[in-house]
Design an enzyme around this catalytic site. Structure first.
Site, PDB file in Angstrom:
ATOM      1  CG  HIS A 101      -1.780  -1.033   1.536  1.00 57.63           C
ATOM      2  ND1 HIS A 101      -1.363  -2.205   2.123  1.00 57.63           N
ATOM      3  CD2 HIS A 101      -3.119  -1.159   1.341  1.00 57.63           C
ATOM      4  CE1 HIS A 101      -2.402  -3.008   2.288  1.00 57.63           C
ATOM      5  NE2 HIS A 101      -3.481  -2.407   1.821  1.00 57.63           N
ATOM      6  CG  ASP A 104       1.945  -0.757   3.359  1.00 57.46           C
ATOM      7  OD1 ASP A 104       1.242  -0.490   4.345  1.00 57.46           O
ATOM      8  OD2 ASP A 104       1.567  -1.483   2.409  1.00 57.46           O
TER       9      ASP A 104
END
Length: 435
Positions: A101, A104
């Site tokens: 993501h 992240d």
């Protein structure tokens, strides 16, 4: 850049079933041929950036338990260090793919312009670490559920400004995925649902979500992205009810908005269980409709009622999942992503390696069992036997008849059928021979 996080841990090797080395592969042999392909090509393992590197070990009742050299994750220097360590782990494990993501990879900056800048910066850095021998990007996605701005959803939010922020965020993540050669792009609507119907306009939210996904498909073609667009079913948690409840719900949604030829499904084991299904059910249903794209491999704790995202350890469950994957022709752009995280008490670097080693072995055992069942043909033979009468001309003719014609047929032939055994226990015993 070489770090010291995994000091003393050597690359994991395949040593065979007799090995007692906990950091060796006992079943995962990437070069072993399984149904005409290398095992690595059949399984297409990916490491999840969020659970393996971004997660800090918190739970609903307590804060982080992991102490990592890239914590706190609040600046780009630590984001680059996290990337360095990620690629070291990929090398140790020998995995072919990873997933992320946007949240992240880089800290949230609080506004879109700076989020875009730091996302471009960190994905350029990740791209510089990728070469012909390094792991590839299986898929990227946008985290549109953690920050407070997403508390009432993203594409389904009642505030048009949040819809706009979501659209810009997804565009940025699609661009980054395309830049890194990603093979898929995933949309998981973590808060695309509702907490109460008292303040929810269902038709408005579903229509906006359908339009949003259509924009994603349009943009895919505009930038020449050749990967697959995937949506991920999940029934609840964090929302009381999510619009992507399960595979069947997603299929219905995609058909309603004319997207069934453009979008496939990324199916997670834990989400299947939360929806009251089995993993193999969700995979088989998606495959039957030509919508199986990729899978997130994990498991839930059956004594807990929520999505615990543990590493898989159940060979029979995994074998039946891969049976339906292989039966449908195997993965094309998709693969097996470990959407799984360590337990809060597993705080050492070696735990992170061992968890993936064990999970990859479980998947390899399941894959080989699935191959054995397909080669033996016992399940397929019983399936053909059970439905063989539907290939007879009179049965096919009946499907094109009316209720009146069929009633007349029953009267003329005095049709009065006796039930036939489904032989479930025999089939379960058959499966147990292979697992």
């Amino acid at each position: 850049m070489t770090t010291e996080f995994f000091n003393g841990i050597s690359p994991v090797e395949y040593k065979g079933a007799e090995s007692s080395d906990p950091l060796s592969y006992r079943y995962y042999n990437p070069d072993e041929i399984v149904l005409g392909k290398r095992m690595e090509e059949q399984l297409r393992f990916a490491v999840a950036w969020w659970h393996s590197f971004a997660w800090e070990g918190g739970d609903p009742f307590g804060g982080s338990t992991f102490v990592r050299p890239w914590h706190p994750q609040d600046n780009m220097e630590r984001a680059r260090l996290k990337a360095d360590i990620a690629f070291e782990m990929f090398d140790i494990l020998g995995v072919p793919f990873f997933c992320w993501h946007d949240a992240d990879l880089r800290p949230d900056q609080g506004n879109f312009k700076e989020n875009l800048s730091t996302l471009n910066e960190i994905t350029d850095y990740i791209g510089s670490k990728m070469n012909s021998d390094s792991p590839k990007l299986l898929w990227g996605t946008a985290n549109m559920f953690s920050h407070r701005r997403w508390m009432a959803g993203a594409s389904t939010n009642p505030d048009p400004d949040v819809f706009a922020f979501a659209a810009a965020t997804v565009k940025s993540c699609m661009d980054a995925t395309h830049k890194l050669g990603g093979q898929n792009y995933v949309l998981w609507g973590g808060r695309e649902g509702y907490e109460t119907l008292l303040n929810t306009n269902l038709s408005k939210e579903l229509d906006n979500m359908g339009r949003f996904l259509s924009m994603v498909v349009d943009y895919k073609y505009k930038i020449g992205f050749t990967g697959t667009i995937l949506v991920e079913p999940k029934p609840q948690e964090p929302s009381k009810h999510q619009y992507d409840f399960d595979v069947a719900t997603c299929i219905g949604f995609l058909r309603k908005y004319g997207l069934e030829k453009e979008v496939k499904l990324n199916i997670e084991q834990g989400h299947a269980i939360l929806a009251g299904h089995s993993f193999e059910h969700e995979i088989a249903l998606a495959a039957s409709e030509g919508m199986l794209g990729s899978i997130d491999m994990n498991r839930n704790d059956y004594q807990s009622g929520w999505d615990t995202d543990q590493f898989p350890n159940n060979v029979p469950e995994v074998a039946l999942a891969y049976y339906h994957v292989l039966r449908s022709g195997g993965f094309s752009t998709g693969g097996t992503n470990f959407d799984a995280k360590l337990r809060r008490q597993s705080i050492d670097a070696v735990d992170l390696i061992a968890a993936h080693v064990g999970a990859m072995d479980i998947c390899a055992r399941g894959l080989k069992a699935a191959e054995a069942m397909i080669n033996d043909g016992g399940l397929e033979a019983k399936l053909q036997e059970r439905y063989q009468d539907w290939s007879k001309p009179e049965a096919l003719k009946m499907l094109g008849s009316s209720l009146e014609d069929i009633t007349q047929l029953v009267l003329e032939k005095n049709i009065n059928p006796e039930p036939r055994s489904g032989n479930q226990e025999i089939l379960e015993n058959y499966v147990n021979r292979f697992v």
